[in-house]
Each structure stands twice: as C-alpha cells, then as structure tokens.
Motif scaffolding. Sequence first.
Motif, PDB file in Angstrom:
ATOM      1  N   SER A  44      54.381  45.895  37.140  1.00 50.23           N
ATOM      2  CA  SER A  44      54.108  44.809  38.081  1.00 50.23           C
ATOM      3  C   SER A  44      54.425  43.466  37.428  1.00 50.23           C
ATOM      4  O   SER A  44      54.482  43.353  36.202  1.00 50.23           O
ATOM      5  CB  SER A  44      52.645  44.843  38.529  1.00 50.23           C
ATOM      6  N   ASN A  45      54.598  42.447  38.273  1.00 50.08           N
ATOM      7  CA  ASN A  45      54.740  41.074  37.789  1.00 50.08           C
ATOM      8  C   ASN A  45      53.414  40.332  37.776  1.00 50.08           C
ATOM      9  O   ASN A  45      53.379  39.146  37.423  1.00 50.08           O
ATOM     10  CB  ASN A  45      55.730  40.291  38.668  1.00 50.08           C
ATOM     11  N   ASP A  46      52.316  41.016  38.149  1.00 49.18           N
ATOM     12  CA  ASP A  46      51.032  40.325  38.233  1.00 49.18           C
ATOM     13  C   ASP A  46      49.900  41.308  37.980  1.00 49.18           C
ATOM     14  O   ASP A  46      49.777  42.320  38.675  1.00 49.18           O
ATOM     15  CB  ASP A  46      50.867  39.688  39.621  1.00 49.18           C
ATOM     16  N   TRP A  47      49.074  41.003  36.959  1.00 55.72           N
ATOM     17  CA  TRP A  47      47.930  41.850  36.612  1.00 55.72           C
ATOM     18  C   TRP A  47      46.669  40.988  36.575  1.00 55.72           C
ATOM     19  O   TRP A  47      46.681  39.888  36.036  1.00 55.72           O
ATOM     20  CB  TRP A  47      48.141  42.518  35.247  1.00 55.72           C
ATOM     21  N   GLU A 102      44.397  36.410  34.569  1.00 51.11           N
ATOM     22  CA  GLU A 102      45.572  36.828  35.317  1.00 51.11           C
ATOM     23  C   GLU A 102      46.771  36.761  34.388  1.00 51.11           C
ATOM     24  O   GLU A 102      46.976  35.758  33.703  1.00 51.11           O
ATOM     25  CB  GLU A 102      45.811  35.944  36.533  1.00 51.11           C
ATOM     26  N   ALA A 110      50.814  37.110  34.516  1.00 48.05           N
ATOM     27  CA  ALA A 110      51.959  37.149  35.422  1.00 48.05           C
ATOM     28  C   ALA A 110      53.250  37.054  34.625  1.00 48.05           C
ATOM     29  O   ALA A 110      53.292  36.461  33.537  1.00 48.05           O
ATOM     30  CB  ALA A 110      51.873  35.992  36.440  1.00 48.05           C
ATOM     31  N   LYS A 117      59.307  43.237  34.795  1.00 52.39           N
ATOM     32  CA  LYS A 117      57.952  43.647  35.128  1.00 52.39           C
ATOM     33  C   LYS A 117      57.269  44.179  33.865  1.00 52.39           C
ATOM     34  O   LYS A 117      57.935  44.619  32.927  1.00 52.39           O
ATOM     35  CB  LYS A 117      57.954  44.711  36.227  1.00 52.39           C
TER      36      LYS A 117
END
Length: 322
Positions: A239-242, A313, A315, A320
């Motif tokens: 993902s590009n966002d955790w 967060e 990102a 990814k």
Amino acid sequence: IQGSAVPVSKTWYFSEGRVGNGVNEFLTLDNPDLTHNCSVSIKYLYTVDGSAPTSKTLSVFIPPSTRVSQSVNTDLSIQPGQAPAASVSTIITVDTKSTPNCIGIVAERPMYFSNQIKGGSDVLGATQTGQTYYFADVPTGNGFSSYLTILNPGANTATVKASYYASGQKVTSQSVPVAGGTRGTIFPGDARLPPHVGAIVTSDQPIVVERPDYFSNVNAGNAGFVSGATCIVGAPALSNDWLFAEGYTGSGFQENLVITNEDTTANVPASVTIKLEYQDGMTQSFSNLTVNPASQLTWNVNQNARPGGLAAEVASTGAKII
C-alpha cells in the motif's frame, strides 16, 4: 454497535498455534450482536511432535453480547507442561444452519509461554485466504528466532515459496510443500539470512501465513534488554498508506517503524513521509525518507517524537510499501 456496522466475519483463520512444552493457547471469540446467538465450528489441524498430521472439530455456542475463551490445550488434551507438544492451525466458521441470524463473530488467538522465553503474543485472525503475503521484517539476528507458519485449508497440496529481500537485492528463497488440510512451517533461520529481511510469501493455492518471532535478551534501545515474542498475519497487499493507532515512547518503551520496499513491479525507490499524531491534537511530519527497492528502513520513533502516546501514518509515493 450492532448490525452491518460490526466488523465481524463468519470465517476466521489462524495458521500459527502451539500447545504443550510450556505453551498455553486460547481462542477468544466475541459475539457483539445484542440479540442473536452464534454457534461456531472450530476445526483444529495439528501435528503432535513426531506424529502424522491430524484434525479435530468441535462446536462452541456464543450467546448475544458475549465473549467466550476457548482453551486449545484443553480441546486437544495437551496441557501446557506436557510433552510431546503440538503445532496447531485453526479454522473457525459460523454454523449458519443452527444460528442463521448470526452475522459473524470476532476471533483472536492469545498465546502464553513459560519455556526458554517467558511472555505472550496475540493475533487477530485472518478472514480470508490468499496466494501472496508480505512481511516488512523477518528478524533472525542474534537473539531472534522467526518462523513462517502456513495454513492450507484446501484439498490440494500447496507449493509455498518465501523470498527474502535486504540491502537492495533478493537474498535467497525457501520452498515447502504443504498438503491440503494441514499446517506447514518455513524456518528462515536455516537460510543464513542477514539479521533483518523483508519477505514475500507466494503459493499456488489459497493459504494463510503468519510470522511469529521470539527474542531473548536483545537490546531494545530505550526499553533496555528484553525477551518475549511477537506475531503478525501477513499483509495481502502492499500500500501507499499505512495507519497505526497505537504507539508509545515514554520511559521504558521503544517504538520503531520498519518500512520495506517490496514493490517488485515498480522497482523504484519509495519516498516516505511519516506523520505522528498526539493526544492533544499536535502533529509532526517527517518527509523525504527514501526506501530503495528490496530494502528496509528502521525508523526510531523515540528519537523523533515527544514522549508519550501517539498514532502514526506512513505514506509513500513511487513504490508501494509494507
């Protein structure tokens, strides 16, 4: 919370589990519905050390708005101090015939151990199978022992491959066949890996994969020397966002963020921004952090954050991450 807003499932998978030789395993099962009963089937796929794989199935009734703790040791008649021990995988399914109005449950698997290492771990189960799983960190350095535990709930044998990445390259890989309806294990320590690697686990059949790791007297920075264990279900996608709701950097605590670029399709660096969010509404952002392909970044939260509780967060742009 009731009805469709409840984050429940009618199926839960746990690839990891162990009973005996100082290990105590439980299943905690919650029925959050205020009105309807839930009856579930628990299927254990297990191997007693030195024996052939076997299975056992039983039913558990969960009344409305109730949590049930199920002792796996008791269910399999293997007490914590008993030897030989057994390695276990578990499949939990709602019995829709006897309880058709049950919308699902929530299932976790706490384990406690008092053998060479004293401690415990807890994992929220997986709700579906997959053929690819990603792990940001598989530690096998001094004081660490990691495993990749595999549940194959299907009928066909799965060919499972673990590929390890560090310092910009694929280090090596390991493969294992896992027969249908059994649990298998890959031992990364046998591969003579660098102390920390990222891993991608692939299979030609739908499976579930977890990564338990145990550590003894390792230097954890602000926390001093620690022993214990962690366990995590593999991520089914990059993902590009955790988002991380939990974090703490006060006295006696050490928090790290391990970020791995396993985007083999893009094969470009990931430009990472870390945003820390505090209870008083204050935020801090740290940008221009680069994680090269097939590489890891361990970011010391304590060295950058205010002491106390925080969320985070992570990102990325470009590749990814996990």
